[in-house]
Motif scaffolding. Structure first.
Motif, short mmCIF file in Angstrom:
data_model
loop_
_atom_site.label_atom_id
_atom_site.label_comp_id
_atom_site.label_asym_id
_atom_site.label_seq_id
_atom_site.Cartn_x
_atom_site.Cartn_y
_atom_site.Cartn_z
N GLU A 61 -9.20 4.32 11.20
CA GLU A 61 -8.68 3.79 12.47
C GLU A 61 -7.42 2.97 12.22
O GLU A 61 -6.44 3.05 12.98
N LYS A 62 -7.45 2.17 11.15
CA LYS A 62 -6.28 1.36 10.79
C LYS A 62 -5.09 2.24 10.47
O LYS A 62 -3.96 1.99 10.93
N ASN A 63 -5.32 3.30 9.72
CA ASN A 63 -4.23 4.21 9.35
C ASN A 63 -3.63 4.90 10.57
O ASN A 63 -2.41 5.09 10.67
N THR A 64 -4.49 5.28 11.50
CA THR A 64 -4.01 5.91 12.74
C THR A 64 -3.14 4.95 13.53
O THR A 64 -2.08 5.32 14.04
N LEU A 65 -3.57 3.71 13.62
CA LEU A 65 -2.82 2.69 14.36
C LEU A 65 -1.47 2.43 13.73
O LEU A 65 -0.43 2.41 14.42
N THR A 66 -1.43 2.23 12.41
CA THR A 66 -0.17 1.92 11.76
C THR A 66 0.80 3.10 11.82
O THR A 66 2.01 2.91 11.97
N ALA A 67 0.28 4.32 11.71
CA ALA A 67 1.14 5.50 11.81
C ALA A 67 1.77 5.59 13.20
O ALA A 67 2.96 5.92 13.34
N LEU A 68 0.98 5.30 14.21
CA LEU A 68 1.49 5.31 15.59
C LEU A 68 2.60 4.28 15.77
O LEU A 68 3.68 4.59 16.31
N LEU A 69 2.35 3.06 15.31
CA LEU A 69 3.34 1.99 15.48
C LEU A 69 4.59 2.24 14.63
O LEU A 69 5.70 1.93 15.04
N ARG A 70 4.39 2.82 13.45
CA ARG A 70 5.52 3.12 12.57
C ARG A 70 6.45 4.13 13.23
O ARG A 70 7.68 3.96 13.24
N GLN A 71 5.88 5.17 13.82
CA GLN A 71 6.71 6.17 14.49
C GLN A 71 7.40 5.59 15.71
O GLN A 71 8.58 5.87 15.97
N LYS A 72 6.69 4.76 16.45
CA LYS A 72 7.27 4.12 17.63
C LYS A 72 8.46 3.24 17.24
O LYS A 72 9.50 3.24 17.90
N ASN A 73 8.30 2.48 16.16
CA ASN A 73 9.38 1.62 15.70
C ASN A 73 10.57 2.44 15.22
O ASN A 73 11.72 2.09 15.49
N TYR A 74 10.29 3.53 14.53
CA TYR A 74 11.38 4.39 14.07
C TYR A 74 12.16 4.93 15.27
O TYR A 74 13.40 4.90 15.29
N ASP A 75 11.45 5.44 16.26
CA ASP A 75 12.11 6.02 17.43
C ASP A 75 12.94 4.98 18.18
O ASP A 75 14.06 5.28 18.64
N ASN A 76 12.42 3.76 18.30
CA ASN A 76 13.16 2.71 19.01
C ASN A 76 14.47 2.38 18.31
O ASN A 76 15.51 2.21 18.96
N VAL A 77 14.42 2.27 16.99
CA VAL A 77 15.63 1.92 16.24
C VAL A 77 16.58 3.11 16.17
O VAL A 77 17.80 2.95 16.27
N ALA A 78 16.04 4.31 16.01
CA ALA A 78 16.88 5.50 15.91
C ALA A 78 17.70 5.72 17.18
O ALA A 78 18.77 6.34 17.14
N ALA A 79 17.22 5.21 18.30
CA ALA A 79 17.96 5.33 19.56
C ALA A 79 19.15 4.39 19.61
O ALA A 79 20.05 4.56 20.45
N ALA A 80 19.19 3.42 18.70
CA ALA A 80 20.25 2.41 18.73
C ALA A 80 21.11 2.39 17.48
O ALA A 80 22.22 1.83 17.51
N ALA A 81 20.62 2.98 16.39
CA ALA A 81 21.33 2.86 15.11
C ALA A 81 21.07 4.07 14.24
O ALA A 81 20.10 4.81 14.44
N ASP A 82 21.94 4.28 13.25
CA ASP A 82 21.69 5.29 12.22
C ASP A 82 20.69 4.72 11.22
O ASP A 82 20.78 3.54 10.84
N ILE A 83 19.77 5.54 10.75
CA ILE A 83 18.77 5.10 9.79
C ILE A 83 18.95 5.85 8.48
O ILE A 83 19.03 7.07 8.47
N TYR A 84 19.01 5.10 7.39
CA TYR A 84 19.10 5.68 6.05
C TYR A 84 17.85 5.26 5.27
O TYR A 84 17.55 4.07 5.16
#
Length: 457
Positions: A82-105
């Motif tokens: 359950e913990k892994n599912t939650l962190t994976a969800l939040l990790r992807q959400k954070n990536y998408d939020n930042v990717a909409a505003a900046a380049d990610i390397y």
């Protein structure tokens, strides 16, 4: 070489929030993150969120203490999933939020000059130029020089232990600080036999003895065993178990204890070693933490540092406030600095939670204050009775001359919430009587502030 108005090294709370803010204003920004498993930073991946998720689930596990090991292990394995599912969800959400505003390397960053950073990508290297650069690389566990530690297959950090899908029957924790205590309470509730080895002779020495004693007693009730004055000398893997050897510093006796897992919780340090900061002229202190001024500027004015990497309090909300300080410099009036930030509260998610803000009783007396001390047992709270949590203790320190609150320490249900009320009152410079006489909802833990501060009448 690609050029940017802003380079952000590290995907932590301060950095990712800054990236979104810069992107919204059309400022060309790049974010560099060393690991694809750390998008969003320490908090959501290996810190606050996964640990608190496991702690929350452990509260349910505690109800099944009579179950056999197989049942406990199955429950624990499900909690890890359950913990892994939650962190994976939040990790992807954070990536998408930042990717909409900046380049990610995604790669390791290393300074070449005070404006250029080399990034080691999976398929090669790239150099990036930043007119302004923000370092938000966080912190990492301190690994002590114990013989056999690096060779053992059963030694874990606070990060890697949460990747273990099998519940350790015997968990030995090296270090009795707050991180070690959170894991001690958590794994005791899951059903592990937990032993904490502490080098010093005092339990959480920065806290007043009355509240420290209550916390220690409660953890011992959960099954946690504490051994003080323990100097760990060697860790050895032997077939299906690991042996931890330590010296009893008081007697000089050598002792060995078996473990299925060993958690090293001896502190954290700034993640700066691989950044090549000297190439940029960025200075660090003797602990490797980046030196900053009250505006979070490093020794190079166009380079800032946010979060754990600069030392001090290591909390996500500090990194967020660091963002606010920098945001005001870039777009505001520079009114916000680290100097006007206090008081800052903190919470340790034990069973129940411990939270504190401001001065302890000992610190207040040492500072020369004439004080009044409010104290009350958690058992007097109707709300705590509803939770079945009656082992806690609350206290608050008040200046006897001004009636201002100097500090508070709560070991009780929902302590992490009600401490914020006290912090806000301190920030607003309110008399303690405001909290004493306020009307709160019922039944709630916040209404217990009526009772706590009424003990001063």
């Amino acid at each position: 070489m690609k050029k940017y108005d802003a380079l952000i090294i590290g995907f932590g709370k301060g950095g990712k929030t800054l990236a979104a803010a810069l992107g919204k204003k059309g400022i060309k920004t790049a974010v560099i993150e060393k690991s694809p498993l750390m998008y969003g930073g320490t908090c959501i991946n290996i810190g606050c969120i996964p640990t608190k998720k496991l702690i929350h689930t452990a509260a349910d596990a505690k109800k099944n203490q009579q179950a056999d090991y197989s049942e406990k292990n199955n429950f624990y394995a499900a909690a890890i999933r359950e913990k892994n599912t939650l962190t994976a969800l939040l990790r992807q959400k954070n990536y998408d939020n930042v990717a909409a505003a900046a380049d990610i390397y995604t790669g390791a960053a290393r300074f070449q000059t005070d404006h250029t950073v080399e990034v080691q990508l999976p398929d090669g290297k790239i150099s990036l130029y930043g007119e302004k650069i923000f370092i938000n690389t966080g912190s990492e566990p301190v690994i002590p020089p114990i013989t056999g530690l690096q060779l053992s297959k059963r030694v874990y950090t606070s990060t890697t232990l949460m990747e273990l899908s099998t519940l350790p029957q015997r968990l030995v924790i090296i270090g009795g600080g707050y991180i070690g205590l959170e894991f001690a309470a958590m794994y005791a509730n899951y059903g592990s036999m937990v032993t904490v080895l502490e080098y010093g002779n005092t339990f959480i020495p920065r806290e007043d003895r009355d509240i420290a004693n209550v916390i220690q007693t409660r953890l011992e009730e959960l099954g946690v065993r504490f051994i003080f004055n323990a100097q760990v000398d060697e860790i050895t893997d032997e077939n299906e178990l690991t042996t931890v050897s330590y010296l009893e510093r008081s007697s000089g006796m050598s002792v060995k204890i078996p473990a299925d897992a060993v958690l090293v919780a001896t502190g954290r340090k700034a993640s700066t070693a691989s950044l090549n900061l000297e190439a940029a002229g960025v200075a660090v202190n003797e602990r490797g933490e980046i030196i900053v001024n009250e505006l979070l500027q490093t020794t190079v004015p166009h380079i800032w540092a946010l979060g754990d990497v600069k030392g001090g309090l290591q909390f996500t909300y500090i990194s967020l406030d660091d963002f606010r300080i920098i945001k005001e410099q870039l777009f505001g009036q520079n009114d916000r600095t680290t100097a006007n930030r206090p008081p800052v509260a903190y919470s340790v998610f034990l069973d129940p939670t411990f939270a504190r803000v401001g001065l302890s009783e000992a610190e207040a007396l040492l500072s020369g204050h004439k004080i009044k001390v409010a104290k009350i047992a958690e058992a007097a709270s109707p709300r705590a009775r509803l939770f079945g949590s009656t082992s806690g203790y609350l206290k608050a320190i008040v200046d006897a001359e001004s009636n201002k609150i100097l500090g508070a320490a709560f070991f009780c249900s929902e302590a992490s919430e009600i401490i914020n009320i006290v912090q806000l009152a301190m920030k607003a410079n309110l008399d303690y009587t405001v909290l004493r006489d306020n009307i709160y909802t019922h039944p709630s833990m916040s209404e217990f502030l009526n009772d706590l501060f009424s003990t001063l009448d």
